[in-house]
Write an enzyme that holds these catalytic residues in place. Structure first.
Site, PDB file in Angstrom:
ATOM      1  N   ASP A  92       1.836  -1.443 -10.559  1.00 32.30           N
ATOM      2  CA  ASP A  92       3.157  -1.874 -10.066  1.00 32.30           C
ATOM      3  C   ASP A  92       3.139  -3.406  -9.957  1.00 32.30           C
ATOM      4  OD1 ASP A  92       5.751  -1.398  -9.206  1.00 32.30           O
ATOM      5  OD2 ASP A  92       5.200  -1.054  -7.122  1.00 32.30           O
ATOM      6  N   ASP A 118      -7.970 -10.807  -7.551  1.00 27.44           N
ATOM      7  CA  ASP A 118      -7.020 -10.975  -8.651  1.00 27.44           C
ATOM      8  C   ASP A 118      -7.447 -10.059  -9.796  1.00 27.44           C
ATOM      9  OD1 ASP A 118      -5.458 -11.809 -10.803  1.00 27.44           O
ATOM     10  OD2 ASP A 118      -5.430 -13.886 -10.125  1.00 27.44           O
ATOM     11  N   ASP A 171      -5.441  -5.903  -5.098  1.00 22.86           N
ATOM     12  CA  ASP A 171      -4.361  -6.883  -4.959  1.00 22.86           C
ATOM     13  C   ASP A 171      -4.989  -8.166  -4.432  1.00 22.86           C
ATOM     14  OD1 ASP A 171      -0.988  -6.256  -4.620  1.00 22.86           O
ATOM     15  OD2 ASP A 171      -1.774  -8.242  -4.112  1.00 22.86           O
ATOM     16  N   TRP A 197       2.145   2.953  -2.539  1.00 20.08           N
ATOM     17  CA  TRP A 197       1.662   3.875  -3.578  1.00 20.08           C
ATOM     18  C   TRP A 197       0.314   4.469  -3.155  1.00 20.08           C
ATOM     19  CZ3 TRP A 197       2.682   2.473  -9.422  1.00 20.08           C
ATOM     20  CH2 TRP A 197       4.069   2.307  -9.620  1.00 20.08           C
ATOM     21  N   LYS A 250       4.711  -0.839 -14.531  1.00 21.16           N
ATOM     22  CA  LYS A 250       5.999  -1.508 -14.464  1.00 21.16           C
ATOM     23  C   LYS A 250       6.145  -2.484 -15.636  1.00 21.16           C
ATOM     24  CE  LYS A 250       6.802  -4.009 -10.597  1.00 21.16           C
ATOM     25  NZ  LYS A 250       7.733  -3.516  -9.585  1.00 21.16           N
ATOM     26  N   GLY A 258       0.782  -1.240   0.000  1.00 19.17           N
ATOM     27  CA  GLY A 258       0.000   0.000   0.000  1.00 19.17           C
ATOM     28  C   GLY A 258       0.810   1.285   0.000  1.00 19.17           C
TER      29      GLY A 258
HETATM   30  C1  LIG Z   1       5.817  -4.626  -6.164  1.00 20.03           C
HETATM   31  S1  LIG Z   1       4.342  -5.073  -5.356  1.00 20.03           S
HETATM   32  C2  LIG Z   1       3.468  -3.540  -5.310  1.00 20.03           C
HETATM   33  C3  LIG Z   1       3.967  -2.579  -4.300  1.00 20.03           C
HETATM   34  C4  LIG Z   1       3.060  -1.367  -4.163  1.00 20.03           C
HETATM   35  N1  LIG Z   1       3.119  -0.506  -5.328  1.00 20.03           N
HETATM   36  C5  LIG Z   1       3.389  -0.540  -2.949  1.00 20.03           C
HETATM   37  O1  LIG Z   1       3.708   0.633  -3.107  1.00 20.03           O
HETATM   38  O2  LIG Z   1       3.304  -1.057  -1.835  1.00 20.03           O
HETATM   39  C6  LIG Z   1       3.475  -5.945  -6.626  1.00 20.03           C
HETATM   40  C7  LIG Z   1       2.101  -6.412  -6.211  1.00 20.03           C
HETATM   41  O3  LIG Z   1       1.425  -6.897  -7.370  1.00 20.03           O
HETATM   42  C8  LIG Z   1       0.498  -7.834  -6.916  1.00 20.03           C
HETATM   43  N2  LIG Z   1      -0.051  -8.614  -8.033  1.00 20.03           N
HETATM   44  C9  LIG Z   1       0.626  -9.379  -8.921  1.00 20.03           C
HETATM   45  N3  LIG Z   1      -0.230  -9.961  -9.772  1.00 20.03           N
HETATM   46  C10 LIG Z   1      -1.485  -9.529  -9.421  1.00 20.03           C
HETATM   47  C11 LIG Z   1      -2.775  -9.796  -9.931  1.00 20.03           C
HETATM   48  N4  LIG Z   1      -2.982 -10.622 -10.961  1.00 20.03           N
HETATM   49  N5  LIG Z   1      -3.845  -9.208  -9.333  1.00 20.03           N
HETATM   50  C12 LIG Z   1      -3.662  -8.373  -8.269  1.00 20.03           C
HETATM   51  N6  LIG Z   1      -2.443  -8.094  -7.743  1.00 20.03           N
HETATM   52  C13 LIG Z   1      -1.368  -8.668  -8.317  1.00 20.03           C
HETATM   53  C14 LIG Z   1       1.308  -8.666  -5.933  1.00 20.03           C
HETATM   54  O4  LIG Z   1       0.470  -9.383  -5.067  1.00 20.03           O
HETATM   55  C15 LIG Z   1       2.121  -7.582  -5.220  1.00 20.03           C
HETATM   56  O5  LIG Z   1       1.521  -7.201  -4.013  1.00 20.03           O
END
Ligand SMILES: C[S@@+](CC[C@H](N)C(=O)[O-])C[C@H]1O[C@@H](n2cnc3c(N)ncnc32)[C@H](O)[C@@H]1O
Length: 248
Positions: free
Chosen positions: A144, A119, A103, A82, A184, A80
């Site tokens: 992200d 998801d 997420d 961002w 990203k 969280g």
């Molecule tokens: C690098 S982290 C994000 C960090 C976030 N921007 C922050 O500032 O805290 C990437 C996130 O993408 C989520 N993610 C990956 N694939 C996903 C999907 N299909 N649906 C929802 N979330 C997903 C992962 O669970 C992870 O929490």
């Protein structure tokens, strides 16, 4: 939280971590790097949930994406960081939330942010996101998202590129005209066609690697600004004829 000014040049004491019997050497290396990372230290002081918060702050400092009143969708929002930055800058309130994060991982509540535990690849995720914004189109779509790493570079690249592709699809279908998209990607060739598609729909498309993104990480961010209208509109030849590529 300071809302914070950028970079993390503090010089704390270096922490050494011994490899415990049960911990693999790679985990020890990760832990040591984490404990000595100035952005991690700074996030603890500033009250951010993740060091990723500084990536968004640094990108915004360069490209001016955020301002009060914008409606924002944050894809892959956990834990969280961002969302914290967003709620603060767009001035989102619990009475009128302007920020929606999604997420499949649990996230602690954040005032002014609607968090969906879901998801993003689920078929009903786009509708759920727009409903959470009260039916309004977002001005900004951020992603992200990163697929959990397998250690196999090509597989990781393909899976994260797929998330990028679905995020673009969501943005092109739902963004408000004039809106922006930030996502990203992993360094590599396969996203070239996707960039070409973005250039048709936005006034400018740029790549950025903020200082908070580790040098050894293949990640970088694509920022597209000035959305020219939704899919149906962008297929209208009157809107796309004669328009050149944006910066890259
Ligand atoms: C690098 S982290 C994000 C960090 C976030 N921007 C922050 O500032 O805290 C990437 C996130 O993408 C989520 N993610 C990956 N694939 C996903 C999907 N299909 N649906 C929802 N979330 C997903 C992962 O669970 C992870 O929490």
């Amino acid at each position: 939280m300071t809302g914070g000014k950028r970079g993390a040049g503090d010089r704390g004491l270096h922490v050494r971590v011994k490899t415990a019997a049960k911990r693999k050497e790679s985990s020890t290396r990760w832990l040591e790097r984490h404990l000595n990372d100035p952005y991690v230290r700074r996030s603890k002081i500033d009250g951010y949930r993740s060091r990723a918060a500084y990536k968004l702050l640094e990108i915004d400092e360069k490209l001016n994406l955020l301002r009060p009143g914008l409606r924002v969708v944050d894809l892959g929002a956990a834990p969280g960081g961002w969302c914290q930055v967003l709620a603060d800058v767009v001035k989102s309130t619990p009475e009128e939330p302007l920020v929606v994060g999604i997420d499949y991982l649990d996230m602690d509540h954040l005032p002014g942010v609607v968090l969906l535990k879901k998801d993003f690849l689920d078929e009903d995720a786009p509708d759920a996101l727009i409903a959470a914004l009260g039916g309004h189109k977002p001005d900004l779509v951020l992603s992200d998202m990163a697929a959990p790493t397998t250690g196999h570079r090509k597989t990781d690249h393909l899976r994260t590129t797929h998330l990028f592709e679905v995020a673009i699809d969501f943005a092109l279908t739902n963004l408000a005209p004039g809106g922006a998209f930030l996502a990203k990607v992993f360094r590599g060739g396969t996203e070239n066609q996707l960039l070409t598609d973005l250039k048709k729909s936005f006034d400018s498309v740029a790549h950025i690697k903020p200082p908070a993104s580790r040098k050894e990480s293949p990640e970088l961010y694509v920022v597209a600004k000035g959305f020219r209208g939704n899919r149906a509109a962008s297929r209208d030849p009157r809107l796309i004829e004669g328009e050149g590529d944006g910066e890259d």
